[in-house]
Design an enzyme around this catalytic site. Structure first.
Site, PDB file in Angstrom:
ATOM      1  N   HIS A  13       6.697  -1.562   7.544  1.00  0.00           N
ATOM      2  CA  HIS A  13       6.932  -0.140   7.812  1.00  0.00           C
ATOM      3  C   HIS A  13       7.901   0.048   8.984  1.00  0.00           C
ATOM      4  O   HIS A  13       8.705   0.985   8.985  1.00  0.00           O
ATOM      5  CB  HIS A  13       5.615   0.568   8.149  1.00  0.00           C
ATOM      6  N   CYS A  35       5.463  -5.657  10.871  1.00  0.00           N
ATOM      7  CA  CYS A  35       4.971  -4.784   9.799  1.00  0.00           C
ATOM      8  C   CYS A  35       6.201  -4.199   9.128  1.00  0.00           C
ATOM      9  O   CYS A  35       7.103  -3.689   9.815  1.00  0.00           O
ATOM     10  CB  CYS A  35       4.081  -3.675  10.361  1.00  0.00           C
ATOM     11  N   CYS A  58       4.355  -7.073   2.528  1.00  0.00           N
ATOM     12  CA  CYS A  58       3.301  -6.545   3.390  1.00  0.00           C
ATOM     13  C   CYS A  58       2.634  -7.733   4.058  1.00  0.00           C
ATOM     14  O   CYS A  58       2.173  -8.654   3.375  1.00  0.00           O
ATOM     15  CB  CYS A  58       2.282  -5.762   2.554  1.00  0.00           C
ATOM     16  N   ASN A  59       2.595  -7.722   5.383  1.00  0.00           N
ATOM     17  CA  ASN A  59       2.010  -8.851   6.103  1.00  0.00           C
ATOM     18  C   ASN A  59       0.516  -8.975   5.828  1.00  0.00           C
ATOM     19  O   ASN A  59      -0.001 -10.067   5.606  1.00  0.00           O
ATOM     20  CB  ASN A  59       2.260  -8.692   7.602  1.00  0.00           C
ATOM     21  N   THR A  60      -0.208  -7.846   5.809  1.00  0.00           N
ATOM     22  CA  THR A  60      -1.648  -7.885   5.576  1.00  0.00           C
ATOM     23  C   THR A  60      -1.961  -8.465   4.207  1.00  0.00           C
ATOM     24  O   THR A  60      -2.819  -9.341   4.055  1.00  0.00           O
ATOM     25  CB  THR A  60      -2.250  -6.478   5.691  1.00  0.00           C
ATOM     26  N   SER A 102       0.820  -1.209   0.000  1.00  0.00           N
ATOM     27  CA  SER A 102       0.000   0.000   0.000  1.00  0.00           C
ATOM     28  C   SER A 102       0.852   1.255   0.000  1.00  0.00           C
ATOM     29  O   SER A 102       0.443   2.294  -0.521  1.00  0.00           O
ATOM     30  CB  SER A 102      -0.937   0.008   1.205  1.00  0.00           C
TER      31      SER A 102
END
Length: 260
Positions: A181, A179, A72-74, A8
């Protein structure tokens, strides 16, 4: 070698920097989704749709890909299976898993810093039960930290890191950054927790796995290009990215992150 990274926002930077360092000749397509971020607050179906859109945009821009990386984990939790249905076996798809297994080898106690949604997820709970069932594990819901990193506002980052550090037991000696980030503010996290705390991230492992899956493609003797897509549109690397070492490294060695 053409590799897409789908996320994202700028959480992909640490993985992109690791890929660039390992294969500086590879063309990297950073497919971000600023129009719909953050993905963590969206339904699984919405996350799948956005991850697919990002990967397809990169495919079109590159004229084909050698790998799709999901740092990205999600997106990995919700979208990896669907992405593999679409792209594999011809194009490998590599996801991201929090580094709970290697952190658990330290013997604990450990903490897992994740977004609020990931902290509550059965996905993270199963990883802990599988790889760290015999040690003390503290899940830490880092409210606002990913958003603070995305903004690159030092005060917001400091406040979010301080909040998460306050939820982390003092006896913890290893912290899993769940995460991507969070990788970008590793120094701030260590500073808040103390120099004896080891951070475990997935970026280098994901980059290494991607290159293993791609195989030994020949070098072309030129620096790789870094191209950016913003919700499918040609774009520049966000200014916030350049506040972090991983972002600046992508601008070095003759590989400017410029629009397509």
């Amino acid at each position: 070698m053409r590799i897409a990274l789908v996320d994202s926002g700028i959480g992909m930077l640490s993985t992109a920097a690791a890929l660039h360092a390992a294969r500086p000749d590879a063309d990297l397509f950073l497919s971000m989704d600023p129009d719909h971020m953050p993905w963590g607050a969206r339904t699984p179906d919405a996350v799948i749709g956005r991850a697919l859109a990002g990967a397809r945009a990169a495919w079109d821009a590159a004229g084909g890909l050698d790998a799709v990386v999901v740092p990205c984990n999600t997106a990995s939790v919700h979208g990896l299976a669907r992405l593999r249905e679409v792209f594999e076996p011809s194009v490998p798809v590599i996801g991201t898993v929090p580094a709970i297994k290697p952190a658990a080898r330290s013997g604990g106690p450990i903490a897992v810093w994740s977004t609020v949604a990931t902290t509550r997820s059965g996905y993270q709970r199963r990883l802990v039960e599988t790889f760290a069932q015999d040690i003390e594990v503290t899940p830490v819901a880092c409210a606002g930290l990913a958003e603070a990193v995305e903004s690159a506002d030092p005060r917001e980052v400091a406040d979010a890191v301080s909040y998460a550090a306050g939820l982390t037991p003092g006896n913890v000696r290893a912290v899993v950054l769940g995460c991507t980030h969070y990788d970008l503010v590793g120094e701030e996290i260590v500073g808040a927790l103390g120099q004896d705390v080891a951070l475990h991230t997935a970026a280098h492992a994901v980059a290494a796995q991607a290159l293993r899956r791609v195989g030994d493609l020949p070098h072309h003797g030129r620096p790789g290009r870094v191209r950016v897509l913003a919700s499918g549109r040609p774009a520049e690397l966000p200014a916030a990215a350049l506040t972090y070492p991983a972002g600046r490294s992508l601008m070095a060695q003759g590989s400017p992150a410029r629009s397509l």
